[in-house]
Design a protein around this motif. Structure first.
Motif, PDB file in Angstrom:
ATOM      1  N   GLN A  89      28.047  95.326  90.574  1.00 50.89           N
ATOM      2  CA  GLN A  89      27.615  95.205  91.976  1.00 50.89           C
ATOM      3  C   GLN A  89      26.296  94.446  92.060  1.00 50.89           C
ATOM      4  N   ILE A  90      25.401  94.708  91.130  1.00 52.47           N
ATOM      5  CA  ILE A  90      24.118  93.997  91.109  1.00 52.47           C
ATOM      6  C   ILE A  90      24.336  92.507  90.871  1.00 52.47           C
ATOM      7  N   LYS A  92      27.027  90.795  91.491  1.00 55.34           N
ATOM      8  CA  LYS A  92      27.700  90.261  92.678  1.00 55.34           C
ATOM      9  C   LYS A  92      26.710  90.009  93.810  1.00 55.34           C
ATOM     10  N   GLN A  93      25.790  90.942  94.026  1.00 51.71           N
ATOM     11  CA  GLN A  93      24.792  90.799  95.090  1.00 51.71           C
ATOM     12  C   GLN A  93      23.837  89.633  94.825  1.00 51.71           C
ATOM     13  N   ARG A  94      23.564  89.397  93.571  1.00 47.65           N
ATOM     14  CA  ARG A  94      22.642  88.323  93.207  1.00 47.65           C
ATOM     15  C   ARG A  94      23.287  86.950  93.336  1.00 47.65           C
TER      16      ARG A  94
END
Length: 95
Positions: A89-90, A92-94
């Motif tokens: 998730q990290i 993907k968010q970046r």
């Protein structure tokens, strides 16, 4: 204290996963080292009984802050899957 320790244990595991499993480094080595040393100090300041209440106690019971290369081998498959999900998730968010 236990909440902070649990949180920092998770942070270290996530960044260990990102670094050792995904070859991704989203924080500097210096930041990782600072977090590790802070976690180690906190863990040294609380009783073993309290530390056993943390979710990742077994992985961190002899953690000295020098490296996280073997931490992922010390957690259960369920714990590893949770760390993997958060790490992905990290990433993907970046973007």
């Amino acid at each position: 204290e236990i909440c902070i320790i649990s949180y920092l244990q998770r942070v270290i595991l996530i960044h260990s996963f990102l670094y050792y499993e995904n070859s991704t480094n989203i924080i500097s080595d210096k930041s990782y080292d600072e977090i590790s040393r802070y976690l180690q100090r906190l863990q040294n300041d609380v009783s073993e009984t309290k530390l056993k209440k943390t979710y990742y106690y077994k992985a961190f019971k002899d953690f000295d802050g020098n490296t996280g290369f073997d931490l992922l081998s010390r957690i259960t498959e369920d714990q590893r899957e949770r760390i993997k999900i958060i790490a992905n998730q990290i990433i993907k968010q970046r973007g």
